[in-house]
Design a protein around this motif. Sequence first.
Motif, PDB file in Angstrom:
ATOM      1  N   ALA A  51       0.825  -1.208   0.000  1.00 43.40           N
ATOM      2  CA  ALA A  51       0.000   0.000   0.000  1.00 43.40           C
ATOM      3  C   ALA A  51       0.859   1.258   0.000  1.00 43.40           C
ATOM      4  CB  ALA A  51      -0.924  -0.012   1.212  1.00 43.40           C
ATOM      5  N   GLY A  52       2.087   1.144   0.516  1.00 44.69           N
ATOM      6  CA  GLY A  52       2.993   2.288   0.506  1.00 44.69           C
ATOM      7  C   GLY A  52       3.299   2.778  -0.891  1.00 44.69           C
ATOM      8  N   GLY A  53       3.183   1.889  -1.862  1.00 45.41           N
ATOM      9  CA  GLY A  53       3.358   2.259  -3.260  1.00 45.41           C
ATOM     10  C   GLY A  53       2.035   2.541  -3.937  1.00 45.41           C
ATOM     11  N   LEU A  54       0.981   2.724  -3.128  1.00 44.19           N
ATOM     12  CA  LEU A  54      -0.375   2.990  -3.626  1.00 44.19           C
ATOM     13  C   LEU A  54      -0.888   1.870  -4.523  1.00 44.19           C
ATOM     14  CD1 LEU A  54      -0.212   6.843  -4.270  1.00 44.19           C
ATOM     15  CD2 LEU A  54      -1.001   5.626  -2.229  1.00 44.19           C
ATOM     16  N   ILE A  55      -0.404   0.662  -4.270  1.00 45.54           N
ATOM     17  CA  ILE A  55      -0.866  -0.524  -4.987  1.00 45.54           C
ATOM     18  C   ILE A  55      -1.842  -1.268  -4.091  1.00 45.54           C
ATOM     19  CG2 ILE A  55      -0.209  -2.743  -6.000  1.00 45.54           C
ATOM     20  CD1 ILE A  55       2.540  -1.497  -6.601  1.00 45.54           C
ATOM     21  N   GLU A  56      -3.037  -1.501  -4.600  1.00 49.44           N
ATOM     22  CA  GLU A  56      -4.037  -2.237  -3.819  1.00 49.44           C
ATOM     23  C   GLU A  56      -3.759  -3.728  -3.863  1.00 49.44           C
ATOM     24  OE1 GLU A  56      -8.806  -2.747  -4.103  1.00 49.44           O
ATOM     25  OE2 GLU A  56      -8.018  -0.713  -3.862  1.00 49.44           O
ATOM     26  N   ARG A  57      -3.427  -4.220  -5.041  1.00 52.99           N
ATOM     27  CA  ARG A  57      -3.118  -5.636  -5.218  1.00 52.99           C
ATOM     28  C   ARG A  57      -2.590  -5.839  -6.629  1.00 52.99           C
ATOM     29  NH1 ARG A  57      -7.578  -8.074  -8.044  1.00 52.99           N
ATOM     30  NH2 ARG A  57      -9.361  -6.637  -8.150  1.00 52.99           N
ATOM     31  N   PHE A  58      -2.097  -7.030  -6.897  1.00 56.04           N
ATOM     32  CA  PHE A  58      -1.741  -7.428  -8.253  1.00 56.04           C
ATOM     33  C   PHE A  58      -2.820  -8.354  -8.792  1.00 56.04           C
ATOM     34  CE2 PHE A  58       2.382  -5.927  -6.936  1.00 56.04           C
ATOM     35  CZ  PHE A  58       2.936  -5.446  -8.107  1.00 56.04           C
ATOM     36  N   THR A  59      -2.998  -8.320 -10.114  1.00 51.94           N
ATOM     37  CA  THR A  59      -4.025  -9.127 -10.740  1.00 51.94           C
ATOM     38  C   THR A  59      -3.451  -9.883 -11.932  1.00 51.94           C
ATOM     39  OG1 THR A  59      -6.292  -9.080 -11.625  1.00 51.94           O
ATOM     40  CG2 THR A  59      -4.809  -7.339 -12.351  1.00 51.94           C
ATOM     41  N   HIS A  60      -4.143 -10.942 -12.314  1.00 49.71           N
ATOM     42  CA  HIS A  60      -3.772 -11.713 -13.511  1.00 49.71           C
ATOM     43  C   HIS A  60      -3.887 -10.827 -14.745  1.00 49.71           C
ATOM     44  CE1 HIS A  60      -3.460 -15.048 -16.297  1.00 49.71           C
ATOM     45  NE2 HIS A  60      -4.613 -14.704 -16.845  1.00 49.71           N
ATOM     46  N   ILE A  61      -2.972 -10.976 -15.663  1.00 49.55           N
ATOM     47  CA  ILE A  61      -2.946 -10.159 -16.875  1.00 49.55           C
ATOM     48  C   ILE A  61      -2.632 -11.061 -18.070  1.00 49.55           C
ATOM     49  CG2 ILE A  61      -0.485  -9.544 -16.880  1.00 49.55           C
ATOM     50  CD1 ILE A  61      -3.212  -6.926 -17.257  1.00 49.55           C
ATOM     51  N   THR A  62      -3.176 -10.738 -19.228  1.00 54.15           N
ATOM     52  CA  THR A  62      -2.915 -11.518 -20.438  1.00 54.15           C
ATOM     53  C   THR A  62      -2.337 -10.625 -21.522  1.00 54.15           C
ATOM     54  OG1 THR A  62      -5.074 -11.141 -21.470  1.00 54.15           O
ATOM     55  CG2 THR A  62      -4.905 -12.968 -19.888  1.00 54.15           C
ATOM     56  N   ASP A  63      -1.786 -11.255 -22.531  1.00 50.54           N
ATOM     57  CA  ASP A  63      -1.200 -10.510 -23.640  1.00 50.54           C
ATOM     58  C   ASP A  63      -2.230  -9.603 -24.308  1.00 50.54           C
ATOM     59  OD1 ASP A  63       1.141 -10.297 -25.684  1.00 50.54           O
ATOM     60  OD2 ASP A  63      -0.606 -10.753 -26.907  1.00 50.54           O
ATOM     61  N   ALA A  64      -3.472 -10.056 -24.393  1.00 47.66           N
ATOM     62  CA  ALA A  64      -4.519  -9.270 -25.063  1.00 47.66           C
ATOM     63  C   ALA A  64      -4.803  -7.946 -24.363  1.00 47.66           C
ATOM     64  CB  ALA A  64      -5.804 -10.087 -25.162  1.00 47.66           C
ATOM     65  N   HIS A  65      -4.495  -7.862 -23.070  1.00 45.08           N
ATOM     66  CA  HIS A  65      -4.696  -6.602 -22.360  1.00 45.08           C
ATOM     67  C   HIS A  65      -3.887  -5.472 -22.982  1.00 45.08           C
ATOM     68  CE1 HIS A  65      -6.430  -9.019 -19.017  1.00 45.08           C
ATOM     69  NE2 HIS A  65      -7.047  -7.889 -18.713  1.00 45.08           N
ATOM     70  N   TYR A  66      -2.788  -5.815 -23.626  1.00 46.57           N
ATOM     71  CA  TYR A  66      -1.888  -4.784 -24.159  1.00 46.57           C
ATOM     72  C   TYR A  66      -2.156  -4.452 -25.623  1.00 46.57           C
ATOM     73  CZ  TYR A  66       0.214  -5.062 -19.680  1.00 46.57           C
ATOM     74  OH  TYR A  66       0.380  -5.010 -18.317  1.00 46.57           O
ATOM     75  N   ASP A  67      -3.287  -4.926 -26.130  1.00 46.00           N
ATOM     76  CA  ASP A  67      -3.662  -4.578 -27.506  1.00 46.00           C
ATOM     77  C   ASP A  67      -3.917  -3.076 -27.654  1.00 46.00           C
ATOM     78  OD1 ASP A  67      -3.395  -7.157 -28.392  1.00 46.00           O
ATOM     79  OD2 ASP A  67      -5.547  -7.615 -28.343  1.00 46.00           O
TER      80      ASP A  67
END
Length: 268
Positions: free
Chosen positions: A234-250
Amino acid sequence: MPQPTLIFANFLSPVLSQTYQHIVEYVEEVTGVLTFLLRGESFDDFEAGGIDAGFVCGLAYVHLSRQQPSPVELVAAPILQGARYEQSPRYFSDIVVHKESEVHTCEDLRACTWAYNEKSSHSGYNVVQYNMLTHGVPLEKYFAKTIETGSHAQSLRLVLEGKASATAIDSHMLDVLLRDHPEIAASIRVVGSFGPSTIPPVVISRRLPPDLKQKIRETFLNMHRDRLFAPGLAGGLIERFTHITDAHYDDIREMYSSVQQHAALLRR
């Protein structure tokens, strides 16, 4: 037999170095593998074996993914604190001017001196260029003058010193910077944003053993549940990490392709 190690590299802003250091220490604790964080220098180090994982720009991931075979795989991506991020792996490029600037909207920028970090950056250049092309002109012709600074921090410095009128800053970096440095927060204004875009991911070398890669992925996806570790995240203002796929970067691929097609037309 040599002690196995994991080398992470930060190719993003040093503003978040403390958070990334905290993250890799947690990876070491969970995996039992000695883990280090270095400043990223070359993406070729993924292929050469110099680094095993890294925090990279979305555009850098797009370029790495085009290699055959790609030297990296996606691990996860952060979801940031704040309503504007809508619990999704997204971020913005916030348009920053000096508090005393006469610029109040994006339309006021045309006659300005614009600072950008580097052409390999999505948040600092690619997304800006893409949006300028929607106005019918490239970035270099939209503004009265452009300055390549080498980093978001240097771009912001030029705005604070009055040597540049405006710049676009990675909103994650800016959120942390303004929280930690109220004197900067009191000296600038955000007049608009480009985006959202898919947020920079964590990537890992394909050459690592499958079971270790899977363990690292699970570590990122579960670290926010660790009672002792969560405050550091949270110190980096990150709530959590989530699963990500290649298509997200389209989205980033399409913007980059559009920018490159326009550049090719100009060269004819």
